[in-house]
Design a protein around this motif. Structure first.
Motif, PDB file in Angstrom:
ATOM      1  N   SER A  69      49.065  27.059  68.863  1.00 24.37           N
ATOM      2  CA  SER A  69      49.313  28.229  69.696  1.00 24.37           C
ATOM      3  C   SER A  69      48.972  27.983  71.179  1.00 24.37           C
ATOM      4  O   SER A  69      49.825  28.160  72.055  1.00 24.37           O
ATOM      5  CB  SER A  69      48.497  29.394  69.135  1.00 24.37           C
ATOM      6  OG  SER A  69      48.520  30.456  70.008  1.00 24.37           O
ATOM      7  N   GLY A  70      47.736  27.557  71.452  1.00 28.84           N
ATOM      8  CA  GLY A  70      47.306  27.338  72.847  1.00 28.84           C
ATOM      9  C   GLY A  70      48.153  26.281  73.539  1.00 28.84           C
ATOM     10  O   GLY A  70      48.749  26.545  74.604  1.00 28.84           O
ATOM     11  N   SER A  84      46.121  37.800  73.340  1.00 27.14           N
ATOM     12  CA  SER A  84      46.589  37.263  72.060  1.00 27.14           C
ATOM     13  C   SER A  84      47.118  38.320  71.093  1.00 27.14           C
ATOM     14  O   SER A  84      47.682  37.976  70.069  1.00 27.14           O
ATOM     15  CB  SER A  84      45.459  36.477  71.406  1.00 27.14           C
ATOM     16  OG  SER A  84      44.380  37.348  71.173  1.00 27.14           O
ATOM     17  N   SER A 137      51.780  27.502  74.348  1.00 29.22           N
ATOM     18  CA  SER A 137      51.881  28.431  75.481  1.00 29.22           C
ATOM     19  C   SER A 137      51.611  27.717  76.806  1.00 29.22           C
ATOM     20  O   SER A 137      52.251  28.001  77.813  1.00 29.22           O
ATOM     21  CB  SER A 137      50.870  29.565  75.326  1.00 29.22           C
ATOM     22  OG  SER A 137      51.429  30.568  74.530  1.00 29.22           O
ATOM     23  N   GLU A 138      50.672  26.760  76.750  1.00 26.19           N
ATOM     24  CA  GLU A 138      50.357  26.005  77.965  1.00 26.19           C
ATOM     25  C   GLU A 138      51.582  25.212  78.444  1.00 26.19           C
ATOM     26  O   GLU A 138      51.900  25.179  79.624  1.00 26.19           O
ATOM     27  CB  GLU A 138      49.241  25.020  77.610  1.00 26.19           C
ATOM     28  CG  GLU A 138      48.321  24.648  78.728  1.00 26.19           C
ATOM     29  CD  GLU A 138      47.182  23.812  78.157  1.00 26.19           C
ATOM     30  OE1 GLU A 138      47.180  22.615  78.402  1.00 26.19           O
ATOM     31  OE2 GLU A 138      46.346  24.375  77.403  1.00 26.19           O
TER      32      GLU A 138
END
Ligand SMILES: Nc1ncnc2c1ncn2[C@@H]1O[C@H](COP(=O)(O)OP(=O)(O)OP(=O)(O)O)[C@@H](O)[C@H]1O
Ligand SMILES: O=P(O)(O)OC[C@H]1O[C@H](OP(=O)(O)OP(=O)(O)O)[C@H](O)[C@@H]1O
Ligand SMILES: [Mg+2]
Length: 282
Positions: free
Chosen positions: A13-14, A31, A17-18
């Motif tokens: 997830s992180g 979130s 998105s990054e």
């Protein structure tokens, strides 16, 4: 508007998105947001459970998605990989208490615990091994200690979880995974919005793995210097005010930059600089 599935939780997830943020897309601020519209880029992002993403994409309701190769294969959904993203790397492996078996061919009659029963059932069927598969949602390593299974099949990244549970990997990796962009199988590659999205992510991948290198060298050393820094197309060569010297500019793989700088210095090159690349279109 392009509709894109993005992992809402977990390991992918992180970083997903990054990467989208680096590619210039607006990402959710907190979130709990499940949908975010990026009107400037005409993209709508749907934050979904990574295991479900291939199913949504295969349904055709979403154009593309970011998920793990292992999750895509496990789902059996009618979707295919179009761009591996070089994060979320893992292997998928069997593990047991030492001495349980020599390899998957010995698993006949045993119970295998996993969160990825699609991959495991297919792998065992391909090997012709008749074992039971029990689905667990997580903390699969504990299933052996508690006697629910003799074997587990799970994601291994650093191997710490296996070591902590006193387990060892057995057999070859079932597969190697990383995050990847997927689309519905047979969707074709003629959608210009998808093509532009992929070019942006490719730009991030290149910007992350290359640096720009500049240096000055004597004209008589140029051919040898250029052999060390061939660039992607071809390096840029500019004359210096000092006669007999040239300035060279080329992209080089970031991992090799220090070694190349040493080699260029040995060759007599000077003022060797590297700068990071923020964005790129090849
Ligand atoms: N250390 C890791 N643990 C789990 N999955 C990992 C790891 N490293 C990379 N991955 C990849 O992340 C994806 C799994 O993500 P998912 O969100 O389903 O599980 P998770 O990261 O274990 O999260 P959670 O268990 O909190 O739901 C797979 O593609 C897997 O290969
Ligand atoms: O090789 P490692 O670096 O130890 O990483 C792999 C472990 O991490 C994940 O578990 P997670 O922490 O997501 O817990 P879960 O089993 O509850 O999903 C995965 O299921 C493995 O257990
Ligand atoms: Mg997990």
């Amino acid at each position: 508007m392009l509709r894109i599935a993005v992992p809402n939780k977990g390991s992918l997830s992180g970083p997903a998105s990054e990467m989208l943020h680096e590619a210039g897309y607006r990402q959710r601020k907190e979130s709990k947001e499940l949908v975010t519209v990026d009107p400037d880029n005409e993209v709508e992002f749907f934050y979904l459970r990574p295991k479900d993403i291939a199913i949504y994409v295969a349904s055709g309701k979403l154009d593309i998605g970011i998920t793990g190769r292992d999750l895509l294969l496990d789902s059996g959904a009618n979707a295919e990989e179009i761009l591996p993203l070089n994060f979320g790397r893992s292997t998928f492996r069997y593990a047991t208490k030492p001495g349980t078996a020599n390899g998957p061919e010995d698993f006949g009659g045993m119970t295998i615990a996993t969160s990825y029963e699609g991959i495991v059932a297919k792998h065992l069927a391909d090997l012709g091994v008749d074992a039971s598969v029990v689905h667990l949602d997580g903390a699969v390593e504990t299933a052996i200690e508690l006697g629910v299974a003799q074997v587990i099949a799970d994601v291994v990244e650093t191997g710490t979880s296996l070591r902590n549970a006193g387990l060892e990997v057995i057999g070859e990796p079932i597969l190697k995974s990383e995050a990847t962009v997927i689309r519905r199988t047979g969707a074709g590659d003629d959608d210009p919005k998808v093509a532009q999205f992929l070019r942006r992510l490719q730009g991030v991948l290149v910007a992350r793995s290359y640096v720009m290198m500049d240096y000055d060298c004597r004209a008589e050393h140029l051919e040898r210097a250029v052999a060390l820094t061939p660039g992607l197309e071809s390096p840029t060569i500019s004359p210096l005010h000092n006669e007999g010297w040239v300035a060279v500019r080329a992209m080089v793989p970031a991992k090799e930059a220090q070694r190349i700088m040493d080699d260029l210095y040995e060759l007599g090159a000077r003022a060797i600089l590297t700068t990071s690349i923020h964005a790129c279109r090849l």
